[in-house]
Scaffold this motif. Sequence first.
Motif, PDB file in Angstrom:
ATOM      1  N   VAL A 238       3.021  31.974  30.270  1.00 11.02           N
ATOM      2  CA  VAL A 238       3.941  32.977  30.448  1.00 11.02           C
ATOM      3  C   VAL A 238       3.428  33.799  31.588  1.00 11.02           C
ATOM      4  CG1 VAL A 238       5.740  34.828  29.771  1.00 11.02           C
ATOM      5  CG2 VAL A 238       5.032  33.036  28.105  1.00 11.02           C
ATOM      6  N   LYS A 239       4.088  33.763  32.810  1.00  8.38           N
ATOM      7  CA  LYS A 239       3.767  34.589  34.119  1.00  8.38           C
ATOM      8  C   LYS A 239       4.315  35.817  34.152  1.00  8.38           C
ATOM      9  CE  LYS A 239       0.982  32.954  36.405  1.00  8.38           C
ATOM     10  NZ  LYS A 239      -0.592  33.355  36.362  1.00  8.38           N
ATOM     11  N   GLU A 240       5.798  35.588  33.978  1.00  6.35           N
ATOM     12  CA  GLU A 240       6.689  36.993  34.097  1.00  6.35           C
ATOM     13  C   GLU A 240       7.803  36.953  33.177  1.00  6.35           C
ATOM     14  OE1 GLU A 240       9.226  38.886  38.129  1.00  6.35           O
ATOM     15  OE2 GLU A 240       7.689  37.276  38.378  1.00  6.35           O
ATOM     16  N   ILE A 241       8.374  38.060  33.012  1.00  4.69           N
ATOM     17  CA  ILE A 241       9.591  38.217  32.144  1.00  4.69           C
ATOM     18  C   ILE A 241      10.506  39.189  32.977  1.00  4.69           C
ATOM     19  CG2 ILE A 241      10.782  38.678  30.126  1.00  4.69           C
ATOM     20  CD1 ILE A 241       8.119  37.940  28.628  1.00  4.69           C
ATOM     21  N   SER A 242      11.794  38.758  33.073  1.00  2.00           N
ATOM     22  CA  SER A 242      12.682  39.828  33.652  1.00  2.00           C
ATOM     23  C   SER A 242      13.859  39.793  32.812  1.00  2.00           C
ATOM     24  CB  SER A 242      12.956  39.523  35.096  1.00  2.00           C
ATOM     25  OG  SER A 242      13.795  38.272  35.124  1.00  2.00           O
ATOM     26  N   LEU A 243      14.577  41.012  32.600  1.00  2.00           N
ATOM     27  CA  LEU A 243      15.704  41.361  31.818  1.00  2.00           C
ATOM     28  C   LEU A 243      16.788  41.725  32.791  1.00  2.00           C
ATOM     29  CD1 LEU A 243      17.116  42.133  29.210  1.00  2.00           C
ATOM     30  CD2 LEU A 243      16.166  44.475  29.213  1.00  2.00           C
ATOM     31  N   ILE A 244      17.910  41.180  32.649  1.00  2.00           N
ATOM     32  CA  ILE A 244      19.026  41.356  33.415  1.00  2.00           C
ATOM     33  C   ILE A 244      20.080  41.948  32.501  1.00  2.00           C
ATOM     34  CG2 ILE A 244      20.843  40.309  34.765  1.00  2.00           C
ATOM     35  CD1 ILE A 244      19.139  38.119  35.421  1.00  2.00           C
ATOM     36  N   LYS A 245      20.312  43.185  32.506  1.00  2.00           N
ATOM     37  CA  LYS A 245      21.286  43.844  31.395  1.00  2.00           C
ATOM     38  C   LYS A 245      22.592  43.757  32.115  1.00  2.00           C
ATOM     39  CE  LYS A 245      18.082  47.440  29.708  1.00  2.00           C
ATOM     40  NZ  LYS A 245      18.066  48.979  29.643  1.00  2.00           N
ATOM     41  N   ASN A 246      23.744  43.630  31.103  1.00  2.00           N
ATOM     42  CA  ASN A 246      25.085  43.306  31.526  1.00  2.00           C
ATOM     43  C   ASN A 246      25.179  42.195  32.625  1.00  2.00           C
ATOM     44  OD1 ASN A 246      26.448  45.514  30.288  1.00  2.00           O
ATOM     45  ND2 ASN A 246      25.486  46.947  31.707  1.00  2.00           N
ATOM     46  N   ALA A 247      24.636  41.089  32.139  1.00  2.00           N
ATOM     47  CA  ALA A 247      24.427  39.889  32.889  1.00  2.00           C
ATOM     48  C   ALA A 247      25.956  39.235  33.199  1.00  2.00           C
ATOM     49  CB  ALA A 247      23.492  38.933  32.353  1.00  2.00           C
ATOM     50  N   PHE A 248      26.514  39.471  32.261  1.00  2.00           N
ATOM     51  CA  PHE A 248      28.224  39.012  32.252  1.00  2.00           C
ATOM     52  C   PHE A 248      29.066  39.698  31.420  1.00  2.00           C
ATOM     53  CE2 PHE A 248      25.645  36.147  29.232  1.00  2.00           C
ATOM     54  CZ  PHE A 248      26.366  35.943  28.246  1.00  2.00           C
TER      55      PHE A 248
END
Length: 130
Positions: free
Chosen positions: A120-130
């Motif tokens: 696992v290289k990177e993790i990103s969180l997108i809040k309120n994605a839809f």
Amino acid sequence: MNSKVGNKNNKRAAGSIGEAAAVQFLKENNYEILETNFRYRRLGEIDIISREKDYICFVEVKARSSLGYGYPREAVNIRKQENIRRLAQIYLCKNRINDLKVRFDVVEVYMEKKGDDIEVKEISLIKNAF
């Protein structure tokens, strides 16, 4: 975030690694994990249901080892979003939850295959994605 898991080279295993990494990431960011892999009959699945402050978050995890098929978040199309919303309503009703705000998030997990291992290289969180 780097983590190695040995001998995992099929798509399902990579998805499981991505989901496990997402759960750990959310915990490290003060989310309470309420449930993983919530299913209701044959309607589908919500990867992670969590709580952050006064929000209940329905989280879709998408893992990729390359951007050849686009960004992970792009795989959460309108049909998938509608399905997650429908399952979220069922979860809220079944668990009699009506005192929390509802949010739909996407966690993107970027991975790299190194021999028989997946890192696992990177993790990103997108809040309120839809």
